[in-house]
Write a protein that holds these residues in place. Structure first.
Motif, short mmCIF file in Angstrom:
data_model
loop_
_atom_site.label_atom_id
_atom_site.label_comp_id
_atom_site.label_asym_id
_atom_site.label_seq_id
_atom_site.Cartn_x
_atom_site.Cartn_y
_atom_site.Cartn_z
N PHE A 4 -88.25 -40.74 21.44
CA PHE A 4 -88.59 -41.07 20.02
C PHE A 4 -89.14 -39.85 19.44
O PHE A 4 -89.87 -39.11 19.83
CB PHE A 4 -89.70 -42.09 20.22
CG PHE A 4 -89.33 -43.37 21.02
CD1 PHE A 4 -88.50 -44.46 20.43
CD2 PHE A 4 -89.50 -43.67 22.06
CE1 PHE A 4 -88.12 -45.51 21.11
CE2 PHE A 4 -89.32 -44.57 22.89
CZ PHE A 4 -88.62 -45.67 22.32
N ASN A 5 -88.75 -39.84 18.05
CA ASN A 5 -89.34 -38.86 17.16
C ASN A 5 -89.62 -39.57 15.81
O ASN A 5 -89.11 -38.97 15.09
CB ASN A 5 -88.46 -37.62 17.12
CG ASN A 5 -89.21 -36.40 16.53
OD1 ASN A 5 -90.35 -36.39 16.19
ND2 ASN A 5 -88.24 -35.29 16.27
N ASN A 6 -90.47 -40.41 15.85
CA ASN A 6 -90.90 -40.84 14.61
C ASN A 6 -91.44 -40.34 13.84
O ASN A 6 -92.44 -39.63 14.06
CB ASN A 6 -91.92 -42.19 14.96
CG ASN A 6 -90.96 -43.36 15.65
OD1 ASN A 6 -90.01 -43.45 15.88
ND2 ASN A 6 -91.84 -44.04 16.36
N HIS A 9 -91.75 -35.25 13.79
CA HIS A 9 -92.85 -34.00 13.75
C HIS A 9 -92.75 -33.38 15.21
O HIS A 9 -93.53 -32.35 15.14
CB HIS A 9 -94.29 -34.83 13.66
CG HIS A 9 -94.37 -35.59 12.50
ND1 HIS A 9 -94.50 -34.99 11.31
CD2 HIS A 9 -94.71 -37.01 12.28
CE1 HIS A 9 -94.30 -36.00 10.28
NE2 HIS A 9 -94.66 -37.20 10.76
N TRP A 10 -91.91 -33.87 15.83
CA TRP A 10 -91.55 -33.07 17.11
C TRP A 10 -90.38 -32.04 16.85
O TRP A 10 -89.39 -32.64 16.28
CB TRP A 10 -91.32 -33.70 18.35
CG TRP A 10 -90.54 -33.21 19.32
CD1 TRP A 10 -89.18 -33.08 19.76
CD2 TRP A 10 -91.19 -32.45 20.56
NE1 TRP A 10 -89.06 -32.33 21.14
CE2 TRP A 10 -90.23 -31.74 21.23
CE3 TRP A 10 -92.61 -31.87 20.46
CZ2 TRP A 10 -90.58 -31.03 22.26
CZ3 TRP A 10 -92.85 -31.20 21.68
CH2 TRP A 10 -91.90 -30.63 22.47
N GLY A 15 -90.31 -26.43 20.44
CA GLY A 15 -91.28 -27.08 21.45
C GLY A 15 -92.69 -27.55 20.81
O GLY A 15 -93.79 -27.61 21.59
N LYS A 16 -92.73 -27.73 19.63
CA LYS A 16 -93.88 -28.02 18.85
C LYS A 16 -94.13 -29.08 18.32
O LYS A 16 -92.92 -29.75 17.73
CB LYS A 16 -94.24 -26.89 17.78
CG LYS A 16 -94.32 -25.36 18.18
CD LYS A 16 -94.55 -24.36 17.03
CE LYS A 16 -94.65 -22.96 17.37
NZ LYS A 16 -94.55 -21.96 16.36
N GLY A 105 -97.38 -37.01 22.05
CA GLY A 105 -98.41 -36.92 21.11
C GLY A 105 -98.45 -37.98 19.95
O GLY A 105 -97.35 -38.42 19.61
N TYR A 106 -99.65 -38.68 19.64
CA TYR A 106 -99.68 -39.61 18.62
C TYR A 106 -101.06 -39.50 18.05
O TYR A 106 -102.04 -39.27 18.62
CB TYR A 106 -99.16 -40.76 19.09
CG TYR A 106 -99.66 -41.70 20.17
CD1 TYR A 106 -100.98 -42.31 20.10
CD2 TYR A 106 -99.30 -41.31 21.55
CE1 TYR A 106 -101.45 -43.03 21.23
CE2 TYR A 106 -99.74 -42.12 22.52
CZ TYR A 106 -100.75 -42.71 22.33
OH TYR A 106 -101.50 -43.42 23.34
#
Length: 109
Positions: A4-6, A9-10, A15-16, A105-106
Motif C-alpha cells: 500500500f502507498n496511500n 508518500h513512499w 527508499g524514502k 510508516g504512518y
C-alpha cells in the motif's frame, strides 16, 4: 503480498518515506535474513539521513542465531511536513529476502 502507498508518500526509487504533514509517526521494519552464524543484523530507521551513530533515531542490532531469522522493530518519532525517513542496512555481511521484508510508516497524531 499486499503493498500500500496511500497518498504516494513512499518513493520506491529512493527508499524514502516523506511526511506529508507535521505530527507523530509510527515506523517499523520486519525483515527476513539469511547468512552464516555470526553475521550481524544492523537495521536503522534514519530521519533526514542524519549521521549514523548509536544515537541514530531507531536501530535494531543483533548477531545471528540461526540460518534464517526474522527480526523487527518499531519507533515513534515527531516529524515536520517534508521530513523523511530511510531504512538502512548497516551490515555488510547479511543478506535480506526482499520479498519477505517489509517497511511501514504512518501518522498516529
Amino acid at each position: 503480498r499486499d503493498s500500500f502507498n496511500n497518498g504516494g508518500h513512499w518513493d520506491a526509487s529512493t527508499g524514502k518515506f516523506t511526511c506529508p504533514v507535521s505530527g507523530i509517526y509510527f515506523l517499523g521494519i520486519q525483515a527476513l535474513r539469511s547468512g552464516a552464524q555470526g553475521t550481524l543484523f544492523d537495521f536503522r530507521i534514519i530521519k533526514n539521513e542524519t549521521t549514523w551513530s548509536s544515537s541514530t533515531w531507531g536501530r535494531q542490532y543483533d548477531d545471528y542465531d540461526s540460518s534464517y531469522e526474522s527480526r523487527g522493530f518499531t519507533m515513534i518519532s515527531q516529524a515536520n511536513a517534508g521530513d523523511y525517513f530511510c531504512w538502512h542496512n548497516g551490515s555488510t555481511t547479511t543478506s535480506f529476502y526482499h520479498d519477505d521484508t517489509y517497511t511501514y510508516g504512518y501518522l498516529i497524531s
